[in-house]
Enzyme design. Structure first.
Site, PDB file in Angstrom:
ATOM      1  N   CYS A 151       0.814  -1.221   0.000  1.00 26.21           N
ATOM      2  CA  CYS A 151       0.000   0.000   0.000  1.00 26.21           C
ATOM      3  C   CYS A 151       0.846   1.269   0.000  1.00 26.21           C
ATOM      4  O   CYS A 151       0.330   2.356  -0.245  1.00 26.21           O
ATOM      5  CB  CYS A 151      -0.935  -0.001   1.204  1.00 26.21           C
ATOM      6  SG  CYS A 151      -2.063  -1.394   1.172  1.00 26.21           S
TER       7      CYS A 151
ATOM      8  N   HIS B 254      -3.112   7.189   2.409  1.00 28.90           N
ATOM      9  CA  HIS B 254      -3.564   5.890   1.909  1.00 28.90           C
ATOM     10  C   HIS B 254      -4.931   5.607   2.515  1.00 28.90           C
ATOM     11  O   HIS B 254      -5.135   5.749   3.727  1.00 28.90           O
ATOM     12  CB  HIS B 254      -2.545   4.820   2.312  1.00 28.90           C
ATOM     13  CG  HIS B 254      -3.048   3.431   2.136  1.00 28.90           C
ATOM     14  ND1 HIS B 254      -3.578   2.982   0.950  1.00 28.90           N
ATOM     15  CD2 HIS B 254      -3.118   2.379   2.998  1.00 28.90           C
ATOM     16  CE1 HIS B 254      -3.950   1.719   1.086  1.00 28.90           C
ATOM     17  NE2 HIS B 254      -3.681   1.334   2.314  1.00 28.90           N
TER      18      HIS B 254
ATOM     19  N   ASN C  10     -10.179  -0.137   0.190  1.00 26.27           N
ATOM     20  CA  ASN C  10      -8.713  -0.060   0.142  1.00 26.27           C
ATOM     21  C   ASN C  10      -8.230  -0.708  -1.159  1.00 26.27           C
ATOM     22  O   ASN C  10      -8.292  -1.923  -1.300  1.00 26.27           O
ATOM     23  CB  ASN C  10      -8.160  -0.775   1.375  1.00 26.27           C
ATOM     24  CG  ASN C  10      -6.641  -0.785   1.420  1.00 26.27           C
ATOM     25  OD1 ASN C  10      -5.972  -0.480   0.435  1.00 26.27           O
ATOM     26  ND2 ASN C  10      -6.104  -1.158   2.566  1.00 26.27           N
TER      27      ASN C  10
HETATM   28  O1  UT7 Z   1      -3.697  -1.215   3.539  1.00 27.61           O
HETATM   29  C1  UT7 Z   1      -3.060  -1.957   4.518  1.00 27.61           C
HETATM   30  C2  UT7 Z   1      -3.277  -1.374   5.781  1.00 27.61           C
HETATM   31  N1  UT7 Z   1      -4.389  -2.010   6.459  1.00 27.61           N
HETATM   32  C3  UT7 Z   1      -4.997  -1.372   7.401  1.00 27.61           C
HETATM   33  O2  UT7 Z   1      -4.689  -0.232   7.644  1.00 27.61           O
HETATM   34  C4  UT7 Z   1      -6.035  -2.075   8.223  1.00 27.61           C
HETATM   35  C5  UT7 Z   1      -5.922  -1.607   9.636  1.00 27.61           C
HETATM   36  N2  UT7 Z   1      -6.902  -2.219  10.538  1.00 27.61           N
HETATM   37  C6  UT7 Z   1      -8.197  -1.851  10.539  1.00 27.61           C
HETATM   38  O3  UT7 Z   1      -8.612  -1.016   9.758  1.00 27.61           O
HETATM   39  C7  UT7 Z   1      -9.107  -2.444  11.587  1.00 27.61           C
HETATM   40  O4  UT7 Z   1      -8.333  -3.124  12.544  1.00 27.61           O
HETATM   41  C8  UT7 Z   1     -10.169  -3.436  10.998  1.00 27.61           C
HETATM   42  C9  UT7 Z   1     -11.195  -2.645  10.196  1.00 27.61           C
HETATM   43  C10 UT7 Z   1      -9.499  -4.465  10.119  1.00 27.61           C
HETATM   44  C11 UT7 Z   1     -10.902  -4.139  12.131  1.00 27.61           C
HETATM   45  O5  UT7 Z   1     -11.504  -3.183  12.995  1.00 27.61           O
HETATM   46  P1  UT7 Z   1     -11.385  -3.360  14.576  1.00 27.61           P
HETATM   47  O6  UT7 Z   1     -12.137  -2.250  15.184  1.00 27.61           O
HETATM   48  O7  UT7 Z   1      -9.916  -3.452  14.894  1.00 27.61           O
HETATM   49  O8  UT7 Z   1     -12.164  -4.692  14.824  1.00 27.61           O
HETATM   50  P2  UT7 Z   1     -11.645  -6.034  15.512  1.00 27.61           P
HETATM   51  O9  UT7 Z   1     -10.705  -6.748  14.614  1.00 27.61           O
HETATM   52  O10 UT7 Z   1     -11.215  -5.736  16.902  1.00 27.61           O
HETATM   53  O11 UT7 Z   1     -12.977  -6.847  15.591  1.00 27.61           O
HETATM   54  C12 UT7 Z   1     -14.048  -6.463  16.474  1.00 27.61           C
HETATM   55  C13 UT7 Z   1     -15.146  -7.484  16.383  1.00 27.61           C
HETATM   56  C14 UT7 Z   1     -14.652  -8.916  16.545  1.00 27.61           C
HETATM   57  O12 UT7 Z   1     -15.652  -9.633  17.239  1.00 27.61           O
HETATM   58  P3  UT7 Z   1     -15.475  -9.953  18.794  1.00 27.61           P
HETATM   59  O13 UT7 Z   1     -14.210 -10.745  18.901  1.00 27.61           O
HETATM   60  O14 UT7 Z   1     -15.398  -8.629  19.465  1.00 27.61           O
HETATM   61  O15 UT7 Z   1     -16.710 -10.729  19.109  1.00 27.61           O
HETATM   62  C15 UT7 Z   1     -14.571  -9.430  15.136  1.00 27.61           C
HETATM   63  O16 UT7 Z   1     -14.725 -10.821  15.046  1.00 27.61           O
HETATM   64  O17 UT7 Z   1     -15.731  -7.412  15.074  1.00 27.61           O
HETATM   65  C16 UT7 Z   1     -15.738  -8.732  14.497  1.00 27.61           C
HETATM   66  N3  UT7 Z   1     -15.582  -8.571  13.065  1.00 27.61           N
HETATM   67  C17 UT7 Z   1     -16.620  -8.368  12.227  1.00 27.61           C
HETATM   68  N4  UT7 Z   1     -17.944  -8.304  12.440  1.00 27.61           N
HETATM   69  C18 UT7 Z   1     -18.727  -8.089  11.367  1.00 27.61           C
HETATM   70  C19 UT7 Z   1     -14.432  -8.558  12.342  1.00 27.61           C
HETATM   71  N5  UT7 Z   1     -14.709  -8.366  11.041  1.00 27.61           N
HETATM   72  C20 UT7 Z   1     -16.049  -8.260  10.948  1.00 27.61           C
HETATM   73  C21 UT7 Z   1     -16.932  -8.040   9.873  1.00 27.61           C
HETATM   74  N6  UT7 Z   1     -18.257  -7.964  10.124  1.00 27.61           N
HETATM   75  N7  UT7 Z   1     -16.494  -7.892   8.607  1.00 27.61           N
END
Ligand code: UT7
Length: 325
Positions: free
Chosen positions: A106, A248, A278
């Protein structure tokens, strides 16, 4: 001197992904700002999108394709592992240009922009087309809800040249931390097959994208303000003088967090995540092109730009936009 972009026709909205994995529009929008993404279909290709983006940039710059010296394609998803840039050079009929791929995930567009600028600054070349294009849809695990909702396909490009006048690229900084690379990978598989009785060979194939989202998020909101802040200090530029924050496009929360660290108001924060998600190396030139063509970005505007992603890699650049409008 010019910018351009091209995106696939097929739009996939958040609720459609809910048919495949346990997710919904509310979660995706509130956690990422993404509403829909575009996916390359059977009648399209990455090289075609990259060619169109480059052509649009060259047209805006009003260049004869024979005057292009260099084409760099920033991509992690080439159609040919030997390089897809030569095919773009051929499509553009830019026979005088040397063309090669550059991979920095990225951060790829920013790394390629800086690389091209070195050729121009050395005086060895005059005109370059820098393209960021990716088709992550072919490497996403569409059954992994933690990654599949984030990515889309697209291409963007800029046409840059030396004019001998003021250098519009004020400054830049690029970083890599390979020790933290395990957070985000699109790695080869480790499959060895029998070649002859005495030897095996490694089968060429890659595993889907794997990401520790939280780690990458923390990395981005920590490192982007540091690298951008150091650059502003070095060139004694007040954050109030920034006309546009062009980051980005990975997550709206990352854009907001970086903007708030510099007290940059949201009207100056460029975002089109809602429509494209993204698109990896394409996000920055895709966003730039949109904002130039709808005349938000005007000639002479100061842009603070930062890319970040797998590697881990990140970088920042401060530059003036000096296109034809
Ligand atoms: O270009 C490369 C660079 N990449 C990035 O910059 C990505 C950086 N990371 C992020 O943008 C965020 O970490 C994410 C958007 C990927 C995830 O957001 P988050 O607020 O960190 O969520 P999380 O991973 O802590 O997940 C929270 C909850 C989890 O459930 P529990 O364990 O709390 O019950 C996940 O299982 O959300 C759940 N979850 C979802 N629920 C519905 C994860 N993905 C999904 C989904 N739909 N797609």
């Amino acid at each position: 001197m010019g910018c351009g972009s091209a995106t696939p026709q097929k739009i996939i909205i958040n609720d459609q992904l809910g048919q495949r994995v346990d997710t919904n529009d509310e979660w995706i929008q509130s956690r990422t700002g993404i509403g829909e993404r575009r996916i390359i279909g059977e009648s399209e290709s990455l090289v075609d999108l990259a060619t169109d983006a480059a052509l649009n940039a060259v047209k805006m710059a009003n260049w004869d394709v024979n005057t292009i010296d260099l084409i760099i394609l920033a991509t992690s998803t080439p159609e040919d592992l030997f390089g897809s840039a030569p095919k773009i050079q051929s499509n553009l009929e830019a026979s005088g240009a040397v063309a090669f791929d550059l991979t920095a995930a990225c951060s790829g567009f920013l790394f390629a922009l800086v690389t091209a600028s070195q050729y121009l600054a050395s005086g060895s070349m005059k005109r370059a087309v820098v393209i960021g294009a990716d088709q992550l849809s072919k490497w996403v695990d569409w059954d992994d809800r933690t990654t599949c909702v984030l990515f889309g396909d697209g291409a963007g490009a800029v046409a840059i040249e030396t004019t001998g006048a003021q250098n519009d690229l004020i400054g830049y900084d690029l970083k890599t931390d390979g020790k933290r690379g395990g957070c985000l990978n699109l790695s080869q598989s480790n499959v060895f097959l029998d070649l002859v009785e005495e030897a095996k060979y490694q089968k060429g194939e890659f595993l889907p994208i794997k990401m520790e989202g939280k780690e990458v998020y923390k990395f981005a909101v920590k490192e982007v303000p540091i690298i951008l802040g150091k650059l502003l200090d070095k060139y004694q530029i007040d954050s109030e003088s920034i006309d546009w924050l062009l980051l980005h496009q990975a997550n709206q929360r990352i854009l907001d967090a970086v903007a708030s660290r510099f007290s940059i108001p949201s009207r100056k924060v460029l975002s089109n995540l809602k429509h494209y998600g993204n698109t990896s190396a394409a996000t920055i030139p895709l966003m730039l092109d949109e904002a130039v063509r709808d005349q938000r970005i005007k000639s002479g505007d100061l842009i603070a730009c930062s890319g970040f992603g797998a590697g881990l890699s990140w970088g920042a650049a401060l530059f003036y936009w000096h296109g034809p409008y």
